[in-house]
Design an enzyme around this catalytic site. Structure first.
Site, short mmCIF file in Angstrom:
data_model
loop_
_atom_site.label_atom_id
_atom_site.label_comp_id
_atom_site.label_asym_id
_atom_site.label_seq_id
_atom_site.Cartn_x
_atom_site.Cartn_y
_atom_site.Cartn_z
N ASN A 49 -4.07 2.33 -13.93
CA ASN A 49 -3.18 1.39 -13.25
C ASN A 49 -1.75 1.92 -13.30
O ASN A 49 -1.40 2.71 -14.17
CB ASN A 49 -3.23 0.04 -13.99
CG ASN A 49 -2.34 -1.01 -13.33
OD1 ASN A 49 -2.33 -1.15 -12.10
ND2 ASN A 49 -1.58 -1.74 -14.13
N GLY A 106 0.79 -1.23 0.00
CA GLY A 106 0.00 0.00 0.00
C GLY A 106 0.82 1.28 0.00
O GLY A 106 0.29 2.35 0.29
N SER A 107 2.09 1.20 -0.36
CA SER A 107 2.90 2.43 -0.30
C SER A 107 2.43 3.46 -1.32
O SER A 107 2.51 4.67 -1.08
CB SER A 107 4.39 2.11 -0.50
OG SER A 107 4.65 1.71 -1.82
N ASN A 108 1.90 3.01 -2.46
CA ASN A 108 1.35 3.97 -3.43
C ASN A 108 0.08 4.63 -2.89
O ASN A 108 -0.11 5.83 -3.06
CB ASN A 108 1.05 3.28 -4.77
CG ASN A 108 2.28 3.25 -5.66
OD1 ASN A 108 2.70 4.28 -6.16
ND2 ASN A 108 2.87 2.08 -5.81
N ASP A 135 -2.38 -4.70 -18.98
CA ASP A 135 -1.27 -3.76 -19.20
C ASP A 135 -1.18 -3.18 -20.61
O ASP A 135 -0.10 -2.85 -21.10
CB ASP A 135 0.08 -4.46 -18.89
CG ASP A 135 0.17 -4.89 -17.43
OD1 ASP A 135 -0.45 -4.23 -16.57
OD2 ASP A 135 0.86 -5.88 -17.15
N GLU A 168 7.22 5.89 -8.60
CA GLU A 168 5.76 5.72 -8.56
C GLU A 168 5.15 6.73 -7.58
O GLU A 168 4.17 7.40 -7.88
CB GLU A 168 5.39 4.30 -8.14
CG GLU A 168 5.83 3.25 -9.14
CD GLU A 168 5.32 1.85 -8.80
OE1 GLU A 168 4.38 1.71 -8.01
OE2 GLU A 168 5.89 0.89 -9.33
N ILE A 176 -9.10 -6.79 -14.48
CA ILE A 176 -10.37 -6.08 -14.34
C ILE A 176 -11.38 -6.66 -15.34
O ILE A 176 -11.10 -6.71 -16.54
CB ILE A 176 -10.17 -4.56 -14.59
CG1 ILE A 176 -9.15 -3.99 -13.58
CG2 ILE A 176 -11.49 -3.80 -14.50
CD1 ILE A 176 -9.49 -4.16 -12.12
N LEU A 210 -3.79 -6.77 -8.41
CA LEU A 210 -3.27 -7.66 -9.45
C LEU A 210 -4.30 -8.45 -10.24
O LEU A 210 -3.97 -9.07 -11.24
CB LEU A 210 -2.24 -8.63 -8.84
CG LEU A 210 -1.08 -7.94 -8.10
CD1 LEU A 210 -0.14 -8.98 -7.52
CD2 LEU A 210 -0.35 -6.96 -8.98
N HIS A 216 2.21 0.46 -13.39
CA HIS A 216 2.99 -0.76 -13.63
C HIS A 216 4.47 -0.44 -13.42
O HIS A 216 4.94 0.59 -13.90
CB HIS A 216 2.74 -1.26 -15.05
CG HIS A 216 3.35 -2.60 -15.28
ND1 HIS A 216 2.76 -3.78 -14.86
CD2 HIS A 216 4.52 -2.96 -15.86
CE1 HIS A 216 3.55 -4.80 -15.18
NE2 HIS A 216 4.62 -4.34 -15.78
C1 GAR Z 1 3.98 -1.33 -7.26
O1 GAR Z 1 5.33 -1.39 -7.62
C2 GAR Z 1 3.11 -1.44 -8.49
O2 GAR Z 1 3.65 -0.83 -9.62
C3 GAR Z 1 3.04 -2.93 -8.67
O3 GAR Z 1 2.86 -3.43 -7.37
C4 GAR Z 1 3.58 -2.57 -6.46
C5 GAR Z 1 2.64 -2.23 -5.31
O4 GAR Z 1 3.34 -1.58 -4.29
N1 GAR Z 1 1.95 -3.28 -9.54
C6 GAR Z 1 2.06 -4.23 -10.46
O5 GAR Z 1 3.04 -4.95 -10.58
C7 GAR Z 1 0.83 -4.35 -11.37
N2 GAR Z 1 1.10 -5.22 -12.46
P1 GAR Z 1 2.56 -0.89 -3.08
O6 GAR Z 1 1.54 -1.90 -2.55
O7 GAR Z 1 3.62 -0.59 -2.07
O8 GAR Z 1 1.90 0.34 -3.61
#
Ligand code: GAR
Length: 188
Positions: free
Chosen positions: A101, A12-14, A144, A173, A87, A84, A103
């Protein structure tokens, strides 16, 4: 008021970075975080920000009636941040150009089913790529492959290990996702 539904299943850092970015913005609201993992790190983040969490399973997610739940929040944007599951088409039709999304690579390279998180960074390093980065894109019916909204790249150094690369990509990100969201909201 603009409403954003967040979908996240990882650390969940994003989500955290997005919530921080908009915390003083009274015209953007995050009424709900949707996750498919009961122990996802994002749940703690939701609690800290007093945001409701909806835990879903594949059955709920794949039944068209789920639209009613989503629509009840009148979303302007559905934001996938480390979510992941593919959708379903019904959702893409219900929210055209409203699902985005992020990526952790420069699509179309290193995208598609099974290419997520550490798998992406491992493949980038195994292939001796000179650069990697992030792609923020609309979600369409193919994994994607939706229209790209933004790409940013970083160099991959010869002695990078996947964990190191993952950190650098995540930093990018966190820097860009909220800004793209903000500009989409302005144009919607
Ligand atoms: C992120 O790096 C995102 O780009 C990736 O999962 C990570 C989630 O990090 N998403 C994918 O690979 C989608 N295909 P987070 O939970 O710390 O935000």
């Amino acid at each position: 008021m603009k409403n954003i539904l967040l979908f996240a299943s990882g650390g969940g850092s994003n989500v955290k970075a997005i919530l921080e970015y908009f915390k003083d913005n009274q015209s953007v609201s995050f009424p709900l975080i949707i996750t498919n993992k009961a122990h996802a790190g994002v749940i703690e983040i939701a609690k800290e920000h007093q945001i409701d969490v909806l835990l879903i399973n594949k059955q709920i997610f794949n039944e068209e009636v789920f639209i009613d739940t989503l629509e009840s929040y009148k979303p302007d944007l559905l934001v996938l941040a480390g979510f992941l599951w593919k959708i379903p088409d019904y959702m893409i039709m219900a929210f055209p150009n409203k699902i985005i999304n992020i990526h952790p690579a420069l699509l179309p390279k290193y995208g598609g089913k099974g290419m997520y998180g550490h798998f992406v960074h491992e493949a980038v390093i195994a292939n001796h790529e000179k650069e990697s980065g992030i792609t923020i894109h609309f979600v369409n019916e193919h994994y994607d492959e939706g229209t790209v909204l933004l790409q940013k790249s970083i160099p991959v150094s010869i002695d990078d290990v996947p964990e190191e690369l993952a950190k650098k990509v995540l930093k990018l990100e966190h820097e860009w996702y909220a800004k793209v969201i903000e500009s989409l909201l302005k144009s919607s």
